[in-house]
Design a protein around this motif. Structure first.
Motif, PDB file in Angstrom:
ATOM      1  N   ASP A 258       0.993  -1.346  -0.045  1.00 47.95           N
ATOM      2  CA  ASP A 258       0.099  -0.133  -0.153  1.00 47.95           C
ATOM      3  C   ASP A 258       0.799   1.236   0.142  1.00 47.95           C
ATOM      4  O   ASP A 258       0.626   2.189  -0.780  1.00 47.95           O
ATOM      5  CB  ASP A 258      -0.713   0.076   1.104  1.00 47.95           C
ATOM      6  CG  ASP A 258      -1.757   1.408   1.197  1.00 47.95           C
ATOM      7  OD1 ASP A 258      -2.519   1.354   0.292  1.00 47.95           O
ATOM      8  OD2 ASP A 258      -1.765   1.799   2.241  1.00 47.95           O
ATOM      9  N   VAL A 259       1.804   1.319   0.848  1.00 49.96           N
ATOM     10  CA  VAL A 259       2.564   2.667   1.035  1.00 49.96           C
ATOM     11  C   VAL A 259       3.495   2.864  -0.244  1.00 49.96           C
ATOM     12  O   VAL A 259       3.606   3.991  -0.657  1.00 49.96           O
ATOM     13  CB  VAL A 259       3.500   2.411   2.070  1.00 49.96           C
ATOM     14  CG1 VAL A 259       4.685   3.493   2.395  1.00 49.96           C
ATOM     15  CG2 VAL A 259       2.656   2.619   3.652  1.00 49.96           C
TER      16      VAL A 259
ATOM     17  N   TRP B 265      11.833   3.949  -1.625  1.00 46.59           N
ATOM     18  CA  TRP B 265      11.802   4.223   0.059  1.00 46.59           C
ATOM     19  C   TRP B 265      13.077   5.155   0.520  1.00 46.59           C
ATOM     20  O   TRP B 265      14.357   4.874   0.706  1.00 46.59           O
ATOM     21  CB  TRP B 265      12.178   2.680   0.416  1.00 46.59           C
ATOM     22  CG  TRP B 265      11.864   2.552   1.899  1.00 46.59           C
ATOM     23  CD1 TRP B 265      11.933   3.433   2.911  1.00 46.59           C
ATOM     24  CD2 TRP B 265      11.689   1.470   2.822  1.00 46.59           C
ATOM     25  NE1 TRP B 265      11.975   2.864   4.161  1.00 46.59           N
ATOM     26  CE2 TRP B 265      11.569   1.676   4.039  1.00 46.59           C
ATOM     27  CE3 TRP B 265      11.473  -0.018   2.378  1.00 46.59           C
ATOM     28  CZ2 TRP B 265      11.431   0.597   4.970  1.00 46.59           C
ATOM     29  CZ3 TRP B 265      11.139  -0.993   3.225  1.00 46.59           C
ATOM     30  CH2 TRP B 265      11.129  -0.500   4.548  1.00 46.59           C
TER      31      TRP B 265
ATOM     32  N   LEU C 226      11.080  10.399   3.747  1.00 47.04           N
ATOM     33  CA  LEU C 226       9.515  10.717   3.857  1.00 47.04           C
ATOM     34  C   LEU C 226       8.597   9.301   3.667  1.00 47.04           C
ATOM     35  O   LEU C 226       7.785   9.149   4.496  1.00 47.04           O
ATOM     36  CB  LEU C 226       9.226  11.512   2.568  1.00 47.04           C
ATOM     37  CG  LEU C 226       7.626  11.911   2.529  1.00 47.04           C
ATOM     38  CD1 LEU C 226       7.419  12.310   4.192  1.00 47.04           C
ATOM     39  CD2 LEU C 226       7.261  12.937   1.318  1.00 47.04           C
ATOM     40  N   ALA C 227       9.071   8.329   2.911  1.00 46.83           N
ATOM     41  CA  ALA C 227       8.115   6.982   2.615  1.00 46.83           C
ATOM     42  C   ALA C 227       8.332   6.181   3.906  1.00 46.83           C
ATOM     43  O   ALA C 227       7.525   5.413   4.449  1.00 46.83           O
ATOM     44  CB  ALA C 227       8.969   6.229   1.438  1.00 46.83           C
ATOM     45  N   HIS C 228       9.518   6.328   4.344  1.00 48.34           N
ATOM     46  CA  HIS C 228       9.692   5.468   5.495  1.00 48.34           C
ATOM     47  C   HIS C 228       8.918   6.070   6.873  1.00 48.34           C
ATOM     48  O   HIS C 228       8.289   5.284   7.659  1.00 48.34           O
ATOM     49  CB  HIS C 228      11.499   5.889   6.166  1.00 48.34           C
ATOM     50  CG  HIS C 228      11.754   4.952   7.450  1.00 48.34           C
ATOM     51  ND1 HIS C 228      11.842   3.664   7.240  1.00 48.34           N
ATOM     52  CD2 HIS C 228      11.911   5.120   8.630  1.00 48.34           C
ATOM     53  CE1 HIS C 228      12.219   3.016   8.459  1.00 48.34           C
ATOM     54  NE2 HIS C 228      12.080   3.979   9.432  1.00 48.34           N
ATOM     55  N   VAL C 229       8.866   7.324   6.779  1.00 50.20           N
ATOM     56  CA  VAL C 229       7.880   7.905   7.864  1.00 50.20           C
ATOM     57  C   VAL C 229       6.519   7.331   7.584  1.00 50.20           C
ATOM     58  O   VAL C 229       5.731   6.928   8.683  1.00 50.20           O
ATOM     59  CB  VAL C 229       8.098   9.337   7.926  1.00 50.20           C
ATOM     60  CG1 VAL C 229       6.853   9.978   8.683  1.00 50.20           C
ATOM     61  CG2 VAL C 229       9.091   9.956   8.487  1.00 50.20           C
ATOM     62  N   ARG C 230       6.014   7.374   6.413  1.00 48.09           N
ATOM     63  CA  ARG C 230       4.593   7.079   6.126  1.00 48.09           C
ATOM     64  C   ARG C 230       4.458   5.721   6.344  1.00 48.09           C
ATOM     65  O   ARG C 230       3.540   5.238   6.870  1.00 48.09           O
ATOM     66  CB  ARG C 230       4.430   7.204   4.565  1.00 48.09           C
ATOM     67  CG  ARG C 230       4.245   8.535   4.327  1.00 48.09           C
ATOM     68  CD  ARG C 230       3.536   9.211   2.680  1.00 48.09           C
ATOM     69  NE  ARG C 230       3.464   7.830   2.176  1.00 48.09           N
ATOM     70  CZ  ARG C 230       4.250   7.412   0.879  1.00 48.09           C
ATOM     71  NH1 ARG C 230       5.336   8.336   0.440  1.00 48.09           N
ATOM     72  NH2 ARG C 230       3.895   6.618   0.385  1.00 48.09           N
ATOM     73  N   PHE C 231       5.694   4.957   6.183  1.00 44.44           N
ATOM     74  CA  PHE C 231       5.522   3.441   6.361  1.00 44.44           C
ATOM     75  C   PHE C 231       5.395   2.947   7.980  1.00 44.44           C
ATOM     76  O   PHE C 231       4.666   2.358   8.424  1.00 44.44           O
ATOM     77  CB  PHE C 231       6.714   2.863   5.877  1.00 44.44           C
ATOM     78  CG  PHE C 231       6.940   1.203   6.102  1.00 44.44           C
ATOM     79  CD1 PHE C 231       6.010   0.426   5.632  1.00 44.44           C
ATOM     80  CD2 PHE C 231       8.108   0.686   6.776  1.00 44.44           C
ATOM     81  CE1 PHE C 231       6.037  -0.991   6.015  1.00 44.44           C
ATOM     82  CE2 PHE C 231       8.270  -0.708   6.687  1.00 44.44           C
ATOM     83  CZ  PHE C 231       7.447  -1.534   6.417  1.00 44.44           C
TER      84      PHE C 231
ATOM     85  N   LEU D  78       4.024   5.106  10.281  1.00 43.98           N
ATOM     86  CA  LEU D  78       3.025   5.563  10.594  1.00 43.98           C
ATOM     87  C   LEU D  78       1.991   4.743  10.325  1.00 43.98           C
ATOM     88  O   LEU D  78       0.916   4.357  11.280  1.00 43.98           O
ATOM     89  CB  LEU D  78       2.631   7.133  10.289  1.00 43.98           C
ATOM     90  CG  LEU D  78       3.349   8.037  10.631  1.00 43.98           C
ATOM     91  CD1 LEU D  78       2.968   9.345  10.036  1.00 43.98           C
ATOM     92  CD2 LEU D  78       3.030   8.338  12.132  1.00 43.98           C
ATOM     93  N   ALA D  79       1.782   3.987   9.125  1.00 44.83           N
ATOM     94  CA  ALA D  79       0.836   2.794   8.720  1.00 44.83           C
ATOM     95  C   ALA D  79       1.090   1.575   9.546  1.00 44.83           C
ATOM     96  O   ALA D  79       0.039   1.060   9.809  1.00 44.83           O
ATOM     97  CB  ALA D  79       1.038   2.540   7.173  1.00 44.83           C
TER      98      ALA D  79
ATOM     99  N   ARG E 278      -0.455   2.506  12.935  1.00 47.76           N
ATOM    100  CA  ARG E 278      -1.886   2.156  12.777  1.00 47.76           C
ATOM    101  C   ARG E 278      -2.438   0.934  12.822  1.00 47.76           C
ATOM    102  O   ARG E 278      -3.409   0.341  13.438  1.00 47.76           O
ATOM    103  CB  ARG E 278      -2.450   3.321  11.691  1.00 47.76           C
ATOM    104  CG  ARG E 278      -2.572   4.730  12.046  1.00 47.76           C
ATOM    105  CD  ARG E 278      -3.117   5.380  10.851  1.00 47.76           C
ATOM    106  NE  ARG E 278      -2.646   4.884   9.402  1.00 47.76           N
ATOM    107  CZ  ARG E 278      -1.872   5.756   8.989  1.00 47.76           C
ATOM    108  NH1 ARG E 278      -1.345   7.015   9.458  1.00 47.76           N
ATOM    109  NH2 ARG E 278      -1.578   5.648   7.787  1.00 47.76           N
TER     110      ARG E 278
END
Length: 79
Positions: free
Chosen positions: A14-15, A35, A38-43, A45-46, A49
């Motif tokens: 998904d990310v 990766w 920024l993608a690491h932070v999104r990953f 956070l996902a 959650r």
């Protein structure tokens, strides 16, 4: 642990918008196109959650690969 890897695969796909990614213990950022920090932070956070866990900034940046991350998730979940 397989349930953790299955969910990590879903989150990775998904990310990073790539249905070919499969979470494995040795998979690292260097193995995944796009990766970056920024993608690491999104990953992360996902993951927080999706698994209902929280990682400190130091923890989030300390994982060398998906295997270490999966172990960290298991430890946080008390598995």
């Amino acid at each position: 642990m397989q349930d953790i890897y299955d969910k990590l695969t879903e989150i990775l796909q998904d990310v990073f918008d790539d249905d070919e990614i499969v979470a494995s213990p040795t998979l690292s950022a260097a193995d995944v196109d796009g990766w970056d920090s920024l993608a690491h932070v999104r990953f992360i956070l996902a993951i927080e959650r999706g698994f209902g866990v929280k990682f400190s900034a130091a923890e989030a940046s300390s994982f060398a690969n998906i295997g270490e991350l999966a172990n960290g998730i298991a430890a946080k979940r008390g598995a």
